[in-house]
Design an enzyme around this catalytic site. Structure first.
Site, PDB file in Angstrom:
ATOM      1  N   ALA A  78       0.858  -1.185   0.000  1.00 41.80           N
ATOM      2  CA  ALA A  78       0.000   0.000   0.000  1.00 41.80           C
ATOM      3  C   ALA A  78       0.893   1.233   0.000  1.00 41.80           C
ATOM      4  O   ALA A  78       2.098   1.150   0.213  1.00 41.80           O
ATOM      5  CB  ALA A  78      -0.921   0.009   1.202  1.00 41.80           C
ATOM      6  N   LYS A  79       0.300   2.374  -0.240  1.00 41.54           N
ATOM      7  CA  LYS A  79       1.043   3.637  -0.149  1.00 41.54           C
ATOM      8  C   LYS A  79       0.036   4.769  -0.014  1.00 41.54           C
ATOM      9  O   LYS A  79      -1.132   4.637  -0.405  1.00 41.54           O
ATOM     10  CB  LYS A  79       1.898   3.852  -1.406  1.00 41.54           C
TER      11      LYS A  79
END
Length: 424
Positions: free
Chosen positions: A113-114
């Site tokens: 994720a980011k």
């Protein structure tokens, strides 16, 4: 009310298209089913939010924020949050995909994720940053959680920002949730060794690569681009190992001394002045010149796409350690490989941060914390194992370190996807 627009980006190519192109190349090399590629090249979800903030001058500015989950086949998603003027949705998508491969290569049970907010944290007061962080957390609060998606620091964020996210989330839940973020200060459930973890992991990779080539790190010349959390600690570690760090840079300047820069002095100077401008016993050069210095090891530790096709053939280092994510473009990769440059790819070289973030998450869930020696020893074991597996596949298949690292990672995520099946 002012809406904050993103300036012209430093990115020369679309990073998400690069990430997908890398995946397709890996799939061709390792004969991965095209149907799986169709799944793996897409992000599971992407959230775009508006973040209104009351500024100190009485105005209200509206920032744009993102949180992207790429894949959760191997566990909850994990990834940093960056505060930077050039943040884009496609950049965040690419970083989320790279985080999936990074976790899989290290063998830790996370997906990628980011997140990011389009802002310039260097021009904001602490109060403005805190209000923005708390509002951003409130906007994404239904998407994050210790069993769902766990943020961490990235470019422009630090333990202080993670503390605000932790507190905002916990206040909304009615109790302290230690595992909601990692990279927290030690006083509220952080892990010993987390601050230096990315750099320490990069050092382990450099150490192992040098040993494979029957060379000695002591006496080697190094240029480190970027003097934030990753670059500064890596420069310090290399200095302690006897390497000669001849060039460093931050967002304000680049410095060079062929006899070696006093890294402990630079470290202290940057901490006090928040810039390297004015550091004694070093001449000012450009960041572009730093990348092309005649050194043994080049460590780009700032942003993406600093080594591209136009300047790759001028790079003189024989080893590149990617402390940043995506600092070398695919076109530059081809040029450097043809020149015989050994590239330690980002998904391997800078994975130390997410590995110790995993340790922090585990410690938070258990509410039992480890000694720093234990953290560093376990980090060494994981990074060394990932390096050895990557090196072995590189030699077995006669491919680059990047292709070997991505090949291992993508195959592991593909296997998890097949094992789980597609619901319904």
């Amino acid at each position: 009310m002012t809406i904050v627009d993103a300036p012209v980006s430093h990115l020369r190519e679309n990073p998400y298209e690069i990430a997908k192109s890398q995946l397709r190349k890996v799939a061709d090399t390792f004969a991965i089913n095209p149907n799986l590629v169709n799944v793996l090249q897409e992000c599971k979800k992407a959230l775009v939010v508006s973040v209104p903030v009351s500024m100190d001058d009485g105005s209200t500015q509206v920032f744009q924020g993102y949180r992207v989950t790429h894949n959760v086949a191997r566990g909850p998603s994990k990834g940093g949050i960056r505060y930077h003027p050039d943040v884009t949705l496609d950049e965040v998508k690419a970083l989320a995909m790279w985080m999936t491969w990074k976790c899989a290569l290290s063998g830790i049970p996370f997906g990628g994720a980011k997140g990011g907010v389009v802002c310039n944290p260097k021009t904001m007061t602490e109060g403005e940053l805190q209000r923005m962080t708390r509002r951003f957390t409130s906007e994404i609060i239904n998407e994050i959680g210790p069993e769902k998606d766990i943020p961490a620091p990235d470019v422009g964020t630090d333990g202080r920002v993670m503390a605000w996210i932790f507190d905002t989330y916990s206040m909304n839940k009615g109790h302290s949730v230690l595992g909601v973020v990692t990279g927290k200060p030690l006083t509220i459930g952080g892990s010993l060794g987390r601050v230096e973890a990315t750099s320490r992991g990069a050092l382990f990779c450099i150490r192992d690569a040098v040993a494979k080539l029957d060379k000695r790190l002591a006496g080697m010349t190094v240029a480190v681009e970027g003097f934030g959390n990753v670059g500064s600690y890596l420069a310090n570690f290399l200095h302690q190992e006897g390497a000669l760090v001849v060039a460093i840079s931050d967002s304000t300047t680049a410095l060079y001394n062929p006899k070696g820069i006093d890294i402990p002095a630079a470290f202290a100077y940057k901490a006090e002045n928040r810039t390297l401008v004015g550091l004694k016993d070093a001449e000012t050069i450009t960041d572009d010149e730093l990348l092309l210095l005649d050194v043994d090891i080049l460590a780009p530790c700032a942003l993406e796409q600093v080594i591209t096709e136009p300047n790759a053939d001028k790079v003189k280092a024989w080893m590149i350690c990617e402390g940043a994510n995506g600092p070398v473009t695919p076109a530059a990769d081809v040029v450097l490989e043809d020149k015989g440059v050994l590239i330690l790819p980002d998904v391997l070289a800078n994975a130390g941060g997410v590995v110790v973030s995993y340790f922090e998450w585990v410690q938070g869930l258990q509410e039992y914390f480890w000694k720093e020696e234990e953290v560093n020893q376990r980090l060494n074991e994981i990074v060394t194992r990932a390096f050895e597996e990557t090196w072995a596949l590189r030699e077995e298949r006669d491919v680059s370190m990047r292709m070997a690292a991505y090949g291992l990672a993508v195959q592991r995520v593909a296997e998890a996807t097949i094992t789980r099946g597609i619901y319904p």
